[in-house]
Design an enzyme around this catalytic site. Structure first.
Site, PDB file in Angstrom:
ATOM      1  CE  LYS A   1      12.198  52.544  38.866  1.00 23.29           C
ATOM      2  NZ  LYS A   1      10.875  52.337  39.477  1.00 23.29           N
TER       3      LYS A   1
ATOM      4  CD  GLU B   1       3.914  55.924  43.654  1.00 20.67           C
ATOM      5  OE1 GLU B   1       4.494  54.924  44.067  1.00 20.67           O
ATOM      6  OE2 GLU B   1       4.163  56.454  42.559  1.00 20.67           O
TER       7      GLU B   1
END
Length: 408
Positions: free
Chosen positions: A170, A215
């Site tokens: 990723k 986050e």
């Protein structure tokens, strides 16, 4: 108590309980506003008792901790008031450890509210700056940042091909958008709009970097730590039924679940050596925000030693959620393909007090404001089966956070 600011004589620090200050952001003057707010609670600051540009390099967090120890050492308030009581430093670190631009600032005045209590901390003769009316920036126009939309889609396709070839699992690719206003942009207006529309996010302002991140990289309270991991995103639906369907599809998506598992694994790897206990959930949940839905996992743990919040930040950054997997390879691919300097975007942003407690987020949904211009950022997790057009649409959805802040 006092703080030693560089080679100057120690300055007195005073922390005083105050009545409910109401909207914390309304107390900020226009010049150099600092903020970390969620659901109306948090801390704001103004003035600069001390400021330092943190040198780039792999040892930058250790350097920052040593600098803070010299400035704030002995100014903590053990057992009195908890985290954020006494002097604090706001900080922003660049995503790339080798890029300049990381900064720590100790405001001369900090106003805070938490759990029904409020207090004001001042260092020396803190400035009593006049709070002037918040100004509207006028009409906003937008232009391409480092890459056009088609160019960025091409970069996404190249990254996905490298993942399919087995080079990595990723990579997170970001893009930027340049906003230009008629008049100088008042950061306080952006903060007010962001905090009002995204109360569950952490609205922040540090040295021109402004945003509302969902986050939480790390919160340290004594030996206890918390982190909120987000990876896997879909846009909100056009109505309740579509919204539910999109959320269900996100939870069932093999691509997004794998992306989320990569992020959780990177957090386990980073925090494991620092913790005597660490708990991660077996399944993610949905975090629903006004513009997007995320796969989210709440991580908790207990530190094994006396590590400060900056030590934990150093161990965690960059997470797979903002870099990729494996981290080193993903960072290499980002440098090769992304075509821009992220500055503080996707880097750690937050605050630390003299006891090593603090809260740090990942600077997502953010922009770098300079006068009439703001450089906006958005990023997407790229997997082998990523569709460039879909990733571009996701980035556009994430841009809307800061576009709303600018335009209302």
């Amino acid at each position: 108590m006092s703080v030693a600011l560089g080679t100057t004589r120690p300055l007195p620090v005073r922390t005083t309980p105050v009545g409910d200050p109401g909207d914390l952001l309304a107390s900020l003057p226009r010049s150099s506003p600092y903020a970390w707010i969620r659901n109306g609670e948090g801390i704001v600051g103004w003035g600069e008792a001390a400021r330092v540009a943190v040198p780039p390099g792999s040892g930058r967090f250790a350097w920052a901790r040593e600098w803070l120890a010299g400035v704030l050492g002995g100014a903590g308030l053990p057992g009195a008031g908890g985290p954020g009581t006494g002097p604090v430093a706001f900080g922003s670190f660049t995503f790339d450890e080798d890029a300049p631009g990381s900064v720590l600032v100790v405001p001369q005045a900090v106003l805070a509210r938490r759990d029904g209590r409020a207090w004001l901390t001042t260092i020396g003769d803190a400035p009593l700056e006049t709070v002037t009316p918040v100004l509207d920036p006028g009409r906003i126009s937008y232009g391409d940042g480092s890459l056009t939309a088609p160019e960025w889609e091409h970069v996404v396709a190249r990254a996905a091909a490298r993942i399919r070839d087995g080079e990595l699992e990723k990579v997170v690719l970001a893009r930027d958008l340049v906003a230009t206003a008629e008049r100088a942009i008042d950061v306080r207006l952006l903060l007010s709009r962001l905090a009002g529309r995204y109360p569950e996010c952490y609205t922040f302002s540090v040295a021109g970097l402004v945003g509302a991140t969902p986050e939480l990289l790390i919160r340290r309270t004594g030996q206890e730590i918390e982190s909120l991991v987000l990876a896997g995103t879909t846009a909100r639906g056009t109505g309740p039924a579509d919204d539910l369907a999109r959320g269900a599809a996100l939870l069932a998506s093999a691509k997004d679940r794998h992306e989320h598992e990569c992020a959780i694994a990177s957090v386990r790897t980073a925090l494991g050596p620092l913790c005597s206990s660490l708990e991660t959930p077996d399944e993610p949940e949905l975090l629903v925000l006004p513009n997007v839905q995320h796969l989210a996992s709440h991580v908790t743990g207990r530190l094994a030693d006396g590590a400060s919040v900056l030590d934990v930040v150093a161990a965690m950054h960059p997470t797979a959620a903002v870099g990729g997997t494996p981290t080193d390879l993903a960072s290499k691919v980002i440098r090769e393909l992304e075509g821009m300097d992220r500055a503080g975007y996707a880097g750690p942003v937050g605050w630390i007090d003299a006891n090593g407690d603090g809260e740090w987020g990942i600077a997502l949904r953010s922009g770098l404001v300079r006068g009439r211009r703001a450089r906006l950022f958005a990023g997407c997790g790229i997997m082998g089966d990523s569709d460039p057009a879909a990733e571009l649409a996701e980035a556009q959805a994430k841009f809307r956070v800061m576009q709303y802040a600018l335009e209302g």
